[in-house]
Motif scaffolding. Structure first.
Motif, PDB file in Angstrom:
ATOM      1  N   SER A  57       0.829  -1.204   0.000  1.00 43.19           N
ATOM      2  CA  SER A  57       0.000   0.000   0.000  1.00 43.19           C
ATOM      3  C   SER A  57       0.861   1.252   0.000  1.00 43.19           C
ATOM      4  O   SER A  57       1.821   1.366   0.773  1.00 43.19           O
ATOM      5  CB  SER A  57      -0.909  -0.016   1.232  1.00 43.19           C
ATOM      6  OG  SER A  57      -1.669   1.160   1.316  1.00 43.19           O
ATOM      7  N   GLY A  58       0.524   2.182  -0.878  1.00 47.27           N
ATOM      8  CA  GLY A  58       1.265   3.433  -0.964  1.00 47.27           C
ATOM      9  C   GLY A  58       2.571   3.344  -1.726  1.00 47.27           C
ATOM     10  O   GLY A  58       3.226   4.371  -1.956  1.00 47.27           O
ATOM     11  N   ARG A  59       2.958   2.154  -2.136  1.00 48.13           N
ATOM     12  CA  ARG A  59       4.230   1.983  -2.867  1.00 48.13           C
ATOM     13  C   ARG A  59       4.005   1.449  -4.276  1.00 48.13           C
ATOM     14  O   ARG A  59       4.750   1.798  -5.202  1.00 48.13           O
ATOM     15  CB  ARG A  59       5.158   1.032  -2.107  1.00 48.13           C
ATOM     16  CG  ARG A  59       5.528   1.499  -0.715  1.00 48.13           C
ATOM     17  CD  ARG A  59       6.581   0.604  -0.078  1.00 48.13           C
ATOM     18  NE  ARG A  59       6.125  -0.771   0.106  1.00 48.13           N
ATOM     19  CZ  ARG A  59       6.729  -1.829  -0.431  1.00 48.13           C
ATOM     20  NH1 ARG A  59       7.798  -1.671  -1.196  1.00 48.13           N
ATOM     21  NH2 ARG A  59       6.267  -3.051  -0.186  1.00 48.13           N
ATOM     22  N   PHE A  60       3.025   0.603  -4.479  1.00 51.27           N
ATOM     23  CA  PHE A  60       2.758  -0.025  -5.773  1.00 51.27           C
ATOM     24  C   PHE A  60       1.456   0.533  -6.344  1.00 51.27           C
ATOM     25  O   PHE A  60       0.487   0.766  -5.607  1.00 51.27           O
ATOM     26  CB  PHE A  60       2.607  -1.535  -5.638  1.00 51.27           C
ATOM     27  CG  PHE A  60       3.862  -2.293  -5.304  1.00 51.27           C
ATOM     28  CD1 PHE A  60       5.008  -1.657  -4.862  1.00 51.27           C
ATOM     29  CD2 PHE A  60       3.891  -3.675  -5.448  1.00 51.27           C
ATOM     30  CE1 PHE A  60       6.153  -2.361  -4.558  1.00 51.27           C
ATOM     31  CE2 PHE A  60       5.035  -4.403  -5.150  1.00 51.27           C
ATOM     32  CZ  PHE A  60       6.168  -3.737  -4.699  1.00 51.27           C
ATOM     33  N   VAL A  61       1.429   0.698  -7.670  1.00 50.93           N
ATOM     34  CA  VAL A  61       0.243   1.205  -8.361  1.00 50.93           C
ATOM     35  C   VAL A  61       0.033   0.390  -9.631  1.00 50.93           C
ATOM     36  O   VAL A  61       1.001   0.085 -10.339  1.00 50.93           O
ATOM     37  CB  VAL A  61       0.409   2.694  -8.730  1.00 50.93           C
ATOM     38  CG1 VAL A  61      -0.798   3.188  -9.537  1.00 50.93           C
ATOM     39  CG2 VAL A  61       0.575   3.536  -7.476  1.00 50.93           C
ATOM     40  N   VAL A  62      -1.229   0.064  -9.917  1.00 54.45           N
ATOM     41  CA  VAL A  62      -1.549  -0.648 -11.154  1.00 54.45           C
ATOM     42  C   VAL A  62      -2.249   0.292 -12.133  1.00 54.45           C
ATOM     43  O   VAL A  62      -2.945   1.227 -11.721  1.00 54.45           O
ATOM     44  CB  VAL A  62      -2.456  -1.870 -10.889  1.00 54.45           C
ATOM     45  CG1 VAL A  62      -1.689  -2.948 -10.158  1.00 54.45           C
ATOM     46  CG2 VAL A  62      -3.699  -1.478 -10.120  1.00 54.45           C
ATOM     47  N   SER A  63      -2.058   0.015 -13.415  1.00 51.95           N
ATOM     48  CA  SER A  63      -2.707   0.794 -14.461  1.00 51.95           C
ATOM     49  C   SER A  63      -2.781  -0.032 -15.730  1.00 51.95           C
ATOM     50  O   SER A  63      -2.225  -1.138 -15.792  1.00 51.95           O
ATOM     51  CB  SER A  63      -1.950   2.101 -14.709  1.00 51.95           C
ATOM     52  OG  SER A  63      -0.631   1.831 -15.156  1.00 51.95           O
ATOM     53  N   LYS A  64      -3.478   0.473 -16.720  1.00 54.42           N
ATOM     54  CA  LYS A  64      -3.598  -0.208 -18.010  1.00 54.42           C
ATOM     55  C   LYS A  64      -3.524   0.810 -19.132  1.00 54.42           C
ATOM     56  O   LYS A  64      -3.928   1.958 -18.962  1.00 54.42           O
ATOM     57  CB  LYS A  64      -4.939  -0.943 -18.119  1.00 54.42           C
ATOM     58  CG  LYS A  64      -5.081  -2.147 -17.241  1.00 54.42           C
ATOM     59  CD  LYS A  64      -6.359  -2.908 -17.557  1.00 54.42           C
ATOM     60  CE  LYS A  64      -7.592  -2.142 -17.154  1.00 54.42           C
ATOM     61  NZ  LYS A  64      -8.832  -2.902 -17.389  1.00 54.42           N
ATOM     62  N   SER A  65      -3.022   0.365 -20.273  1.00 55.21           N
ATOM     63  CA  SER A  65      -3.072   1.149 -21.501  1.00 55.21           C
ATOM     64  C   SER A  65      -3.793   0.308 -22.545  1.00 55.21           C
ATOM     65  O   SER A  65      -3.284  -0.722 -22.991  1.00 55.21           O
ATOM     66  CB  SER A  65      -1.670   1.499 -22.001  1.00 55.21           C
ATOM     67  OG  SER A  65      -1.735   1.986 -23.337  1.00 55.21           O
ATOM     68  N   TYR A  66      -4.976   0.754 -22.935  1.00 55.55           N
ATOM     69  CA  TYR A  66      -5.705   0.005 -23.955  1.00 55.55           C
ATOM     70  C   TYR A  66      -5.061   0.164 -25.319  1.00 55.55           C
ATOM     71  O   TYR A  66      -5.143  -0.729 -26.155  1.00 55.55           O
ATOM     72  CB  TYR A  66      -7.166   0.457 -23.983  1.00 55.55           C
ATOM     73  CG  TYR A  66      -7.896   0.096 -22.718  1.00 55.55           C
ATOM     74  CD1 TYR A  66      -8.283   1.074 -21.805  1.00 55.55           C
ATOM     75  CD2 TYR A  66      -8.175  -1.226 -22.399  1.00 55.55           C
ATOM     76  CE1 TYR A  66      -8.941   0.755 -20.637  1.00 55.55           C
ATOM     77  CE2 TYR A  66      -8.830  -1.563 -21.234  1.00 55.55           C
ATOM     78  CZ  TYR A  66      -9.203  -0.572 -20.354  1.00 55.55           C
ATOM     79  OH  TYR A  66      -9.852  -0.899 -19.189  1.00 55.55           O
ATOM     80  N   ILE A  67      -4.410   1.292 -25.547  1.00 51.63           N
ATOM     81  CA  ILE A  67      -3.706   1.493 -26.819  1.00 51.63           C
ATOM     82  C   ILE A  67      -2.560   0.498 -26.956  1.00 51.63           C
ATOM     83  O   ILE A  67      -2.365  -0.110 -28.003  1.00 51.63           O
ATOM     84  CB  ILE A  67      -3.195   2.944 -26.915  1.00 51.63           C
ATOM     85  CG1 ILE A  67      -4.377   3.912 -26.974  1.00 51.63           C
ATOM     86  CG2 ILE A  67      -2.275   3.110 -28.121  1.00 51.63           C
ATOM     87  CD1 ILE A  67      -3.967   5.372 -26.963  1.00 51.63           C
ATOM     88  N   ALA A  68      -1.808   0.315 -25.871  1.00 54.63           N
ATOM     89  CA  ALA A  68      -0.677  -0.617 -25.883  1.00 54.63           C
ATOM     90  C   ALA A  68      -1.107  -2.041 -25.558  1.00 54.63           C
ATOM     91  O   ALA A  68      -0.283  -2.958 -25.640  1.00 54.63           O
ATOM     92  CB  ALA A  68       0.385  -0.160 -24.895  1.00 54.63           C
ATOM     93  N   ASN A  69      -2.380  -2.206 -25.162  1.00 54.83           N
ATOM     94  CA  ASN A  69      -2.878  -3.524 -24.757  1.00 54.83           C
ATOM     95  C   ASN A  69      -2.004  -4.116 -23.656  1.00 54.83           C
ATOM     96  O   ASN A  69      -1.676  -5.313 -23.651  1.00 54.83           O
ATOM     97  CB  ASN A  69      -2.944  -4.484 -25.947  1.00 54.83           C
ATOM     98  CG  ASN A  69      -4.177  -5.378 -25.911  1.00 54.83           C
ATOM     99  OD1 ASN A  69      -5.237  -4.987 -25.402  1.00 54.83           O
ATOM    100  ND2 ASN A  69      -4.050  -6.574 -26.440  1.00 54.83           N
TER     101      ASN A  69
END
Length: 124
Positions: free
Chosen positions: A65-77
């Motif tokens: 918590s507070g150190r890791f973050v998730v995300s996505k790029s649909y353009i890059a899949n």
């Protein structure tokens, strides 16, 4: 054929930053939830996060918590796991996984496809 390929792991020092990537081949990322997991030697697999098709994030552990973050790029899949302020106890094989449904409440729930994993080692 659906295939997940992780990359970005390596040997880093405590306090460093790493970005792991999980590239999806053979389908579109907007059809899936993406889970991130890790497993250290001699330990059970640990669920970290799941990010749903609507980008809603479910966190499964307080350890990052507070150190890791998730995300996505649909353009890059591609899905990403940004890991900051890394600690030796973060050393593990990190894997992403896809689920053809919303993010589960518990990480032990079934995911449909798994990547091969990428090793992260944090050591001075």
């Amino acid at each position: 054929q659906v295939q997940l390929v992780e990359s970005g792991g390596g040997l880093v020092q405590p306090g460093d930053f790493l970005r792991l990537s999980c590239i999806l081949y053979g389908s579109n990322l907007n059809h899936y939830s993406v889970g991130w997991f890790r497993q250290a030697p001699g330990k059970d697999r640990e669920g970290l996060f799941c990010i749903g098709p609507d980008d809603h994030v479910v966190a499964y552990t307080e350890a990052v918590s507070g150190r890791f973050v998730v995300s996505k790029s649909y353009i890059a899949n591609t899905a990403y796991l940004d890991m900051g302020n890394l600690r030796p106890e973060d050393s593990a094989v990190y894997r992403c996984a896809l689920r053809q449904a919303s993010c589960p409440v518990k990480p032990e729930s079934a995911f449909d496809y798994w990547g091969q994993g990428t090793q992260v080692t944090v050591s001075s």
